[in-house]
Enzyme design. Structure first.
Site, PDB file in Angstrom:
ATOM      1  N   LYS A 144     -39.117 -26.361  55.535  1.00 41.05           N
ATOM      2  CA  LYS A 144     -40.141 -25.432  56.307  1.00 41.05           C
ATOM      3  C   LYS A 144     -41.454 -25.906  56.335  1.00 41.05           C
ATOM      4  O   LYS A 144     -42.414 -25.725  57.120  1.00 41.05           O
ATOM      5  CB  LYS A 144     -40.167 -24.088  55.246  1.00 41.05           C
ATOM      6  CG  LYS A 144     -38.814 -23.124  55.473  1.00 41.05           C
ATOM      7  CD  LYS A 144     -38.950 -22.202  56.485  1.00 41.05           C
ATOM      8  CE  LYS A 144     -37.530 -21.449  56.879  1.00 41.05           C
ATOM      9  NZ  LYS A 144     -37.550 -20.215  57.444  1.00 41.05           N
ATOM     10  N   LYS A 186     -28.348 -25.883  61.026  1.00 32.84           N
ATOM     11  CA  LYS A 186     -27.605 -24.601  60.984  1.00 32.84           C
ATOM     12  C   LYS A 186     -28.362 -23.801  61.988  1.00 32.84           C
ATOM     13  O   LYS A 186     -29.662 -24.005  62.411  1.00 32.84           O
ATOM     14  CB  LYS A 186     -28.049 -23.978  59.691  1.00 32.84           C
ATOM     15  CG  LYS A 186     -29.635 -23.638  59.427  1.00 32.84           C
ATOM     16  CD  LYS A 186     -29.820 -22.561  58.213  1.00 32.84           C
ATOM     17  CE  LYS A 186     -31.032 -21.793  58.120  1.00 32.84           C
ATOM     18  NZ  LYS A 186     -31.313 -20.748  57.626  1.00 32.84           N
ATOM     19  N   LYS A 236     -33.402 -18.401  63.240  1.00 34.78           N
ATOM     20  CA  LYS A 236     -33.930 -17.448  64.075  1.00 34.78           C
ATOM     21  C   LYS A 236     -35.440 -18.084  64.215  1.00 34.78           C
ATOM     22  O   LYS A 236     -35.988 -17.724  65.238  1.00 34.78           O
ATOM     23  CB  LYS A 236     -33.940 -16.114  63.227  1.00 34.78           C
ATOM     24  CG  LYS A 236     -34.557 -15.653  62.074  1.00 34.78           C
ATOM     25  CD  LYS A 236     -34.428 -14.383  61.722  1.00 34.78           C
ATOM     26  CE  LYS A 236     -33.804 -13.890  60.544  1.00 34.78           C
ATOM     27  NZ  LYS A 236     -34.752 -14.188  59.355  1.00 34.78           N
TER      28      LYS A 236
HETATM   29  N1  AQP Z   1     -26.836 -20.202  60.369  1.00 31.28           N
HETATM   30  C1  AQP Z   1     -26.585 -19.396  59.381  1.00 31.28           C
HETATM   31  N2  AQP Z   1     -25.152 -19.300  59.064  1.00 31.28           N
HETATM   32  C2  AQP Z   1     -24.776 -18.465  57.950  1.00 31.28           C
HETATM   33  N3  AQP Z   1     -25.747 -17.636  57.443  1.00 31.28           N
HETATM   34  C3  AQP Z   1     -26.951 -17.695  57.877  1.00 31.28           C
HETATM   35  N4  AQP Z   1     -27.959 -16.906  57.033  1.00 31.28           N
HETATM   36  C4  AQP Z   1     -29.111 -17.475  57.667  1.00 31.28           C
HETATM   37  N5  AQP Z   1     -28.681 -18.407  58.643  1.00 31.28           N
HETATM   38  C5  AQP Z   1     -27.370 -18.550  58.660  1.00 31.28           C
HETATM   39  C6  AQP Z   1     -28.094 -15.966  56.036  1.00 31.28           C
HETATM   40  O1  AQP Z   1     -28.559 -15.031  56.570  1.00 31.28           O
HETATM   41  C7  AQP Z   1     -29.485 -14.389  55.627  1.00 31.28           C
HETATM   42  C8  AQP Z   1     -30.528 -14.296  55.881  1.00 31.28           C
HETATM   43  O2  AQP Z   1     -31.484 -15.158  56.297  1.00 31.28           O
HETATM   44  P1  AQP Z   1     -33.107 -15.071  56.017  1.00 31.28           P
HETATM   45  O3  AQP Z   1     -33.716 -14.286  56.785  1.00 31.28           O
HETATM   46  O4  AQP Z   1     -33.402 -15.200  54.591  1.00 31.28           O
HETATM   47  O5  AQP Z   1     -33.790 -16.198  56.723  1.00 31.28           O
HETATM   48  P2  AQP Z   1     -33.166 -17.779  56.898  1.00 31.28           P
HETATM   49  O6  AQP Z   1     -32.079 -17.855  55.707  1.00 31.28           O
HETATM   50  O7  AQP Z   1     -34.261 -18.617  56.619  1.00 31.28           O
HETATM   51  O8  AQP Z   1     -32.346 -17.366  58.031  1.00 31.28           O
HETATM   52  P3  AQP Z   1     -32.935 -18.331  59.556  1.00 31.28           P
HETATM   53  O9  AQP Z   1     -32.181 -17.593  60.424  1.00 31.28           O
HETATM   54  O10 AQP Z   1     -32.988 -19.656  59.238  1.00 31.28           O
HETATM   55  O11 AQP Z   1     -34.449 -17.504  59.627  1.00 31.28           O
HETATM   56  P4  AQP Z   1     -35.876 -18.336  59.776  1.00 31.28           P
HETATM   57  O12 AQP Z   1     -35.464 -19.340  60.622  1.00 31.28           O
HETATM   58  O13 AQP Z   1     -36.711 -17.173  60.105  1.00 31.28           O
HETATM   59  O14 AQP Z   1     -36.102 -19.072  58.392  1.00 31.28           O
HETATM   60  C9  AQP Z   1     -29.204 -15.138  54.207  1.00 31.28           C
HETATM   61  O15 AQP Z   1     -28.116 -14.781  53.370  1.00 31.28           O
HETATM   62  C10 AQP Z   1     -28.811 -16.399  55.069  1.00 31.28           C
HETATM   63  O16 AQP Z   1     -28.126 -17.512  53.987  1.00 31.28           O
END
Ligand code: AQP
Length: 328
Positions: free
Chosen positions: A113, A195, A198
């Site tokens: 990040k 991975k 979002k």
């Molecule tokens: N690619 C993924 N595959 C499986 N699980 C995933 N999670 C996120 N990406 C994947 C799981 O979703 C939950 C919520 O995630 P978060 O909102 O805490 O944000 P994150 O992990 O940082 O997810 P993103 O999509 O990557 O969001 P951004 O890009 O905004 O940081 C968690 O249980 C995570 O493990």
């Protein structure tokens, strides 16, 4: 006998994708049947990167609607917003005094990040895993069901709980990480070495849970695969393997049945079929979401009730912590 507890959360940033659905939401829906479940909307985490205040406010309600549309039952499970239960920030502060700078420097999400947001490497971004530990430990859960990208943070949570218990006496239950066997890390469609995320730069990276049928067809058609021809589960062919994993999860078919179905087929035929499988699986969720999002009062009532239920549990733990530390 009291049910054992689970706790998990998602940030109200952007729109959820099928990685969040498979890695987190789908497991939650199953686990709420057998556990006392707390599902948090972690808005304090969201502000560790720049957010538009109006958009963030809307995202919170949208995420609550998505939890319910995905199958979280607000009568059975507690759905709440992190910032509305002040014990999260309070316990976060206490845990800050036990977390070492060196613990946090090892966190890969912080490294990723800070590279992504190099203009805003704030202290909150660095401290994110400690607040996450507080989110979890306040509810004394048995297990924490998350996607694989959160494993390191849950491990740190366990370390901090053990460190606190050793220094101040047994206050925290040390929770276990729960990952699903397959689909714990859904990879990006445009780069299967990373991975699905979002906050990715391009929306070709993910399938949002609200994407229309045509958008899903287009994104799957363009998903990166290799130059091979056989549709078989081979982890070395990362792009195809990711798509096959999605097929398995969304169709419920076995690996053998999928390979048999697509024996002799081209990648293009498989991709077209996969798109339809995902569209069919997401369609009931999308219909429920469209209805729920119109009813702001209903969502707010669920979040008010959730905050009260969460507060009641969180306060008990925070009091034990303050007493143990000498702040009581
Ligand atoms: N690619 C993924 N595959 C499986 N699980 C995933 N999670 C996120 N990406 C994947 C799981 O979703 C939950 C919520 O995630 P978060 O909102 O805490 O944000 P994150 O992990 O940082 O997810 P993103 O999509 O990557 O969001 P951004 O890009 O905004 O940081 C968690 O249980 C995570 O493990």
């Amino acid at each position: 006998m009291a049910k054992s507890r689970i706790l998990s959360g998602i940030q109200p940033t952007n729109i959820l994708h099928i990685g969040n659905y498979v890695g987190a939401l789908q497991q939650w829906v199953t686990l709420q049947q057998t556990h006392d479940a707390f599902f948090c909307i972690v808005d304090l985490h969201a502000i560790t990167v720049k957010q538009d205040p109006k958009q963030l406010h809307d995202n919170i309600r949208q995420l609550a609607a998505m939890y319910i549309a995905a199958g979280i039952d607000p009568k059975q499970s507690t759905i709440f917003v992190q910032s509305r239960v002040s014990a999260h920030a309070e316990l976060g502060w206490v845990l800050n005094t036990l977390a070492k700078v060196s613990d946090l420097e090892r966190m890969t999400q912080f490294k990723d990040k800070s590279a992504q947001h190099h203009e805003n490497i704030n202290v909150g971004l660095f401290d994110y895993p400690v607040l996450m530990a507080a989110d979890i430990l306040l509810y004394q859960p048995e297990i924490v069901p998350v996607g694989d990208d959160q494993s390191q943070h849950v491990e740190l949570t366990r370390t901090l709980a053990q460190r606190f218990n050793k220094q101040f006496g047994d206050v925290f239950h040390v929770p276990k990480l729960q990952l699903r066997k397959e689909g714990a890390r859904i990879m990006a469609l445009d780069d299967p070495t990373k991975k699905m995320s979002k906050s990715a730069g391009s929306n070709a990276n993910y399938i949002a849970l609200t994407d229309s049928a045509d958008v899903i067809r287009k994104k799957i058609r363009r998903a990166v695969t290799d130059s091979g021809s056989q549709v078989v589960f081979d982890p070395k062919r990362a792009g195809l393997y990711n798509l096959l994993t999605l097929y398995r999860i969304f169709s419920g078919m076995t690996e053998a049945a999928i390979e048999k179905k697509f024996a002799g087929a081209k990648y293009g035929d498989f991709k077209a079929d996969l798109a339809e499988v995902i569209i069919t699986a997401l369609s009931p969720l999308q219909e429920r979401y469209a209805a729920l999002i119109k009813d702001e009062k209903h969502i707010e009532a669920i979040l008010d009730d959730g905050a009260k239920r969460a507060q009641a549990v969180a306060e008990v733990t925070l009091k034990k912590v303050y007493d143990a530390v000498g702040l009581g």
